[in-house]
Design an enzyme around this catalytic site. Structure first.
Site, PDB file in Angstrom:
ATOM      1  N   GLU A  67      -2.402   5.780  10.364  1.00 40.41           N
ATOM      2  CA  GLU A  67      -3.807   5.439  10.520  1.00 40.41           C
ATOM      3  C   GLU A  67      -4.351   6.176  11.731  1.00 40.41           C
ATOM      4  O   GLU A  67      -3.702   6.227  12.789  1.00 40.41           O
ATOM      5  CB  GLU A  67      -3.997   3.937  10.709  1.00 40.41           C
ATOM      6  N   GLN A  79       0.806  -1.222   0.000  1.00 39.02           N
ATOM      7  CA  GLN A  79       0.000   0.000   0.000  1.00 39.02           C
ATOM      8  C   GLN A  79       0.838   1.271   0.000  1.00 39.02           C
ATOM      9  O   GLN A  79       0.483   2.267  -0.630  1.00 39.02           O
ATOM     10  CB  GLN A  79      -0.948  -0.020   1.206  1.00 39.02           C
ATOM     11  N   TRP A 134       3.709   3.522  17.476  1.00 37.09           N
ATOM     12  CA  TRP A 134       2.467   2.757  17.300  1.00 37.09           C
ATOM     13  C   TRP A 134       1.723   2.589  18.615  1.00 37.09           C
ATOM     14  O   TRP A 134       2.230   1.970  19.551  1.00 37.09           O
ATOM     15  CB  TRP A 134       2.826   1.387  16.723  1.00 37.09           C
ATOM     16  N   ALA A 172      -0.966   0.447  19.914  1.00 37.22           N
ATOM     17  CA  ALA A 172      -1.415  -0.837  19.380  1.00 37.22           C
ATOM     18  C   ALA A 172      -2.917  -0.847  19.134  1.00 37.22           C
ATOM     19  O   ALA A 172      -3.709  -0.355  19.949  1.00 37.22           O
ATOM     20  CB  ALA A 172      -1.034  -1.961  20.337  1.00 37.22           C
ATOM     21  N   ASP A 173      -3.290  -1.453  18.014  1.00 39.48           N
ATOM     22  CA  ASP A 173      -4.696  -1.660  17.683  1.00 39.48           C
ATOM     23  C   ASP A 173      -5.110  -3.109  17.887  1.00 39.48           C
ATOM     24  O   ASP A 173      -6.275  -3.453  17.719  1.00 39.48           O
ATOM     25  CB  ASP A 173      -4.945  -1.254  16.225  1.00 39.48           C
ATOM     26  N   GLU A 192       0.874   5.975  14.318  1.00 39.52           N
ATOM     27  CA  GLU A 192      -0.456   5.399  14.154  1.00 39.52           C
ATOM     28  C   GLU A 192      -1.247   5.280  15.458  1.00 39.52           C
ATOM     29  O   GLU A 192      -0.707   4.917  16.507  1.00 39.52           O
ATOM     30  CB  GLU A 192      -0.330   3.995  13.561  1.00 39.52           C
ATOM     31  N   HIS A 193      -2.544   5.599  15.349  1.00 47.31           N
ATOM     32  CA  HIS A 193      -3.602   5.239  16.300  1.00 47.31           C
ATOM     33  C   HIS A 193      -3.605   6.036  17.601  1.00 47.31           C
ATOM     34  O   HIS A 193      -4.357   5.679  18.524  1.00 47.31           O
ATOM     35  CB  HIS A 193      -3.551   3.739  16.647  1.00 47.31           C
TER      36      HIS A 193
END
Length: 745
Positions: free
Chosen positions: A542, A256, A486, A488-489, A520-521
């Site tokens: 994200e 991506q 990050w 965490a998701d 991210e997140h």
């Protein structure tokens, strides 16, 4: 990225659907290897037999989690040792470093990759979680691998892998390959080799490295082709390639996004959302952006390769490359003009179980630091107080604070190099995990920037953890090179009120550059840039998956938080190739139903042509809600129901012709005494703008509430500070000006 993304995606021009296990050459993504790359260079049988006369140089005590391979070993022995360290789980606490001493390993007898079991005598291994593999030569070409060190996606539907692209490679994190030459000959391994449709088969003379974040390739020389996606197009969300040469084709495929820095490629296949190149010979042109979605810079404004261990004259040393301006192509020299070679006597070698106080005592004594593979619990931060200190992690070595402290604090010094570390937040919430320079730091050197390379931060996932801000950069002239911050998701202790984290990165220093930045997140603005002169080349982010409701995720009156936020006071900043994505997961929202959560914009920035964004993509992945605009109020909405679709691009922001707006102050006719104070008991302060002369003005007097400016401001006796903000008609800041003075009777 995460295994939780459920949607089916097509990459540019190719939908990953098939009725059989066709080779991807059939859909035009993989081409046959160029004739020049069809046969490995040199003697193809070199390395087939172990060199019984080889005597390995004496190695320092790196502990049991470091494996050193040498040419006296058989290929079977080598493959067995590689296999033994390649099967860790995603959140394992085990760590592994594998080194190849200079030499040639494996046979080069078959480049057809027609397997399984078509090629024999090759070095062939998967590179797994928490495994770093590196050569010990001064150049990648000092270690030749006839075979492949590869990474494959997870198959969710082995009977028809083209029908199940998730999780694929979305969770292929925390591993690396560096400082080797590979003549690619790849075979499927283990369970994969028994499948009807193995992932491990590639086109001839091709190696697969199908990864996402925190899985860099550095200083590799691929004498053939490299593919960045799975055989059947599984999702991938990487990645990072630097100081490397790929003779043949790089197949991006379903990858991506990807960042390539200071390298050389024979050719590049395609793009999906955000493929960025800086200083890359052979990089594709970007004149038709976003079709394809390439961002190409001829050179990298500021770069420095990561420090690395090597053997020179039978002795282990660490080479620390110099920083470079406007570099392009590979740089594999270990000459003194290109960097500094440090003996092992200059290092303290830390082992799991060493306390923070023990390590700090060594740092205070003037030692550099090698952190051997393992997990280190720290009841105080590692404190770096000496300029040019080098901290080199092996095998994804991991630091975890235990008392709400930071993991690393760099003092007000220049030229520190930190590389190859993972930082886990602890159960006791920390204010910051990595701090570069104290608040108000003033010592720096543009020729010798403090550099963080391959530093990865996790909040939750592996263990309970929370933080306010993961990384804070207070020093100026700092380089961030391949950073993944990050929240965490997925994993353990994950949730809106569990693994809390406001910001992934806050930059307060001036002239800071981030190349390959993944954040991210986080629950507020993920990246906050307060310093001037900043540069970002490639950004991937994200938004958080899990705001319970829109009301729980508001930036004042704005829906949600921008991922990338440049402070209103910044007057110079440049960013290239940014991708910001949304997946607001209804199963994590209040009541387990879609709450229609939106972010008003992916990027928030002052409106100033010297604060510029080149090539921005926003992408709705799945779930509910979406992103209303890309930058401020510019860019189409991306959501499940948007009339303009799920992907939106901005070529340049702000638009060409946007003026530089400045705030002007005047005190016409006001008398001034000899001390420079205004006389008469009051002064009339006129405010105006240049550039956007129709800008809306608001003023805060002496820190008070901001009020609209409709005419001159009257100031009475006393010392005053007036801050005036100019905004455009949509309310976005164009300029901030400050006036100070004293009024006397």
């Amino acid at each position: 990225m995460s295994r939780t993304v459920p949607s089916r995606r097509a990459f540019k021009g190719v939908s990953i659907l098939a009725s059989s296990a066709l080779a991807l050459t059939g859909i035009g993504l993989l081409s046959a290897a160029p004739a020049s790359a069809a046969t490995p260079a040199g003697d193809p049988t070199a390395g087939c037999q172990p060199d019984a006369s080889y005597v390995a140089p004496a190695a320092p005590d790196f502990g049991p989690n470091v494996v050193i391979l040498d040419p006296s070993m058989t290929t079977d022995q080598i493959n067995a040792k590689l296999a033994a360290v390649s099967n860790e789980e995603e959140f394992s606490s085990n760590r592994h470093q594998v080194y190849f001493l200079p030499g040639t390993y494996g046979c080069g007898t078959d480049t057809t990759n027609s397997g399984p079991n078509a090629a024999t005598g090759i070095v062939n291994a998967n590179v797994g979680f928490y495994e770093s593999v590196a050569g010990l030569g001064g150049s990648p070409d000092d270690v030749t691998i006839n075979g492949a060190l590869h990474v494959e996606p997870v198959q969710s539907n082995p009977s028809a892998p083209w029908e199940g692209q998730s999780p694929g490679s979305l969770d292929n994190f925390w591993r690396s390959l560096s400082n080797v030459k590979v003549n690619p000959i790849q075979e499927p391994l283990g369970e994969d080799a028994t499948r009807q449709f193995p992932e491990g088969i590639t086109d001839p003379n091709t190696m697969r490295w199908s990864v996402s974040q925190a899985a860099p390739l550095r200083r590799v020389d691929i004498a053939g082709n490299l593919t960045l996606m799975g055989r059947f197009g599984a999702y991938a969300s990487g990645g990072f390639l630097a100081d490397s040469n790929i003779d043949g084709l790089v197949t991006n495929g379903s990858q991506q996004q990807w960042y390539t820095e200071n390298s050389s490629v024979g050719s590049w296949s395609n793009g999906v959302w955000n493929q960025v190149f800086s200083g890359v010979t052979g990089a594709p042109a970007d004149a038709t952006y976003p079709s394809p979605p390439y961002t190409t810079l001829d050179s990298t404004p500021l770069s420095r390769e990561a420090p690395f261990l090597y053997v020179d004259g039978g002795r282990y040393k660490v080479f620390v490359p110099n920083a470079k301006r406007n570099a392009s192509g590979v740089s594999w020299s270990t000459d003194s003009t290109d960097g500094t070679s440090l003996p092992m006597s200059a290092f303290y070698i830390a082992h799991p179980g060493d306390s923070a106080s023990t390590i700090n005592a060594q740092l205070a004594s003037g030692k550099n630091l090698i952190v051997t593979p393992g997990v280190y619990t720290l009841d105080q931060a590692l404190r770096v107080k000496r300029a040019d200190t080098v901290i080199l992690g092996q095998g994804e070595a991991t630091l975890t604070p235990t008392r709400g402290n930071a993991a690393i604090e760099v003092g007000d010094v220049k030229g520190v190099k930190i590389s190859g570390l993972t930082i886990d937040a602890g159960a006791v919430k920390s204010d910051v995990l990595v701090q570069v320079g104290p608040s108000g730091a003033h010592v720096s050197d543009p020729a010798d920037p403090t550099t963080l390379s391959d530093v990865f931060v996790r909040i939750g996932g592996a263990r309970q953890g929370s933080v306010n801000t993961a990384i804070v950069v207070n020093s100026s002239n700092v380089l961030l090179d391949d950073i993944w911050s990050w929240r965490a998701d997925h994993g353990s202790d994950v949730g809106w009120t569990q693994n809390t984290g406001q910001h992934g990165l806050v930059v307060n220093g001036d002239d800071v550059e981030a190349n390959g930045l993944f954040v991210e997140h986080y629950q507020q603005a993920q990246t906050v840039w307060n310093g001037n002169g900043g540069t970002t080349i490639f950004y991937q982010s994200e938004l958080p998956y899990d705001p319970p409701t829109q009301a729980d995720w508001m930036d004042g009156t704005r829906d949600g938080y921008a991922s990338y936020q440049v402070s209103d006071s910044v007057t110079s900043h440049h960013a290239y190739g940014l991708g910001i994505y949304s997946f607001f997961d209804p199963t994590r929202e209040a009541g387990g139903v879609d709450q229609n959560v939106f972010a008003a914009s992916a990027i928030q920035t002052p409106v100033n042509p010297n604060v510029a964004f080149h090539h921005v993509v926003t992408q709705f992945l799945s779930g509910g809600g979406g992103i209303t605009h890309g930058v401020n109020g510019t860019g189409n909405t991306v959501s499940a129901t948007s009339a303009t679709g799920s992907t939106a691009y901005i070529v340049d922001y702000p638009a060409a012709g946007t003026p530089v707006t400045t705030v002007r102050f005047a005190t016409p006719g006001a008398p001034v005494n000899g001390a420079g104070f205004y006389k008469g008991g009051s002064v009339s302060l006129a405010v105006s703008t240049t550039g956007d002369t129709a800008a809306l003005l608001s003023a805060s007097i002496d820190g008070g509430a901001s009020v609209a400016v409709s005419g001159p401001l009257t100031l009475g006796k006393g010392s005053h500070t007036v801050t005036v903000t100019a905004t455009d008609a949509a309310g976005y800041v164009e300029a901030i000006g400050t006036w100070s003075g004293k009024v006397v009777g």
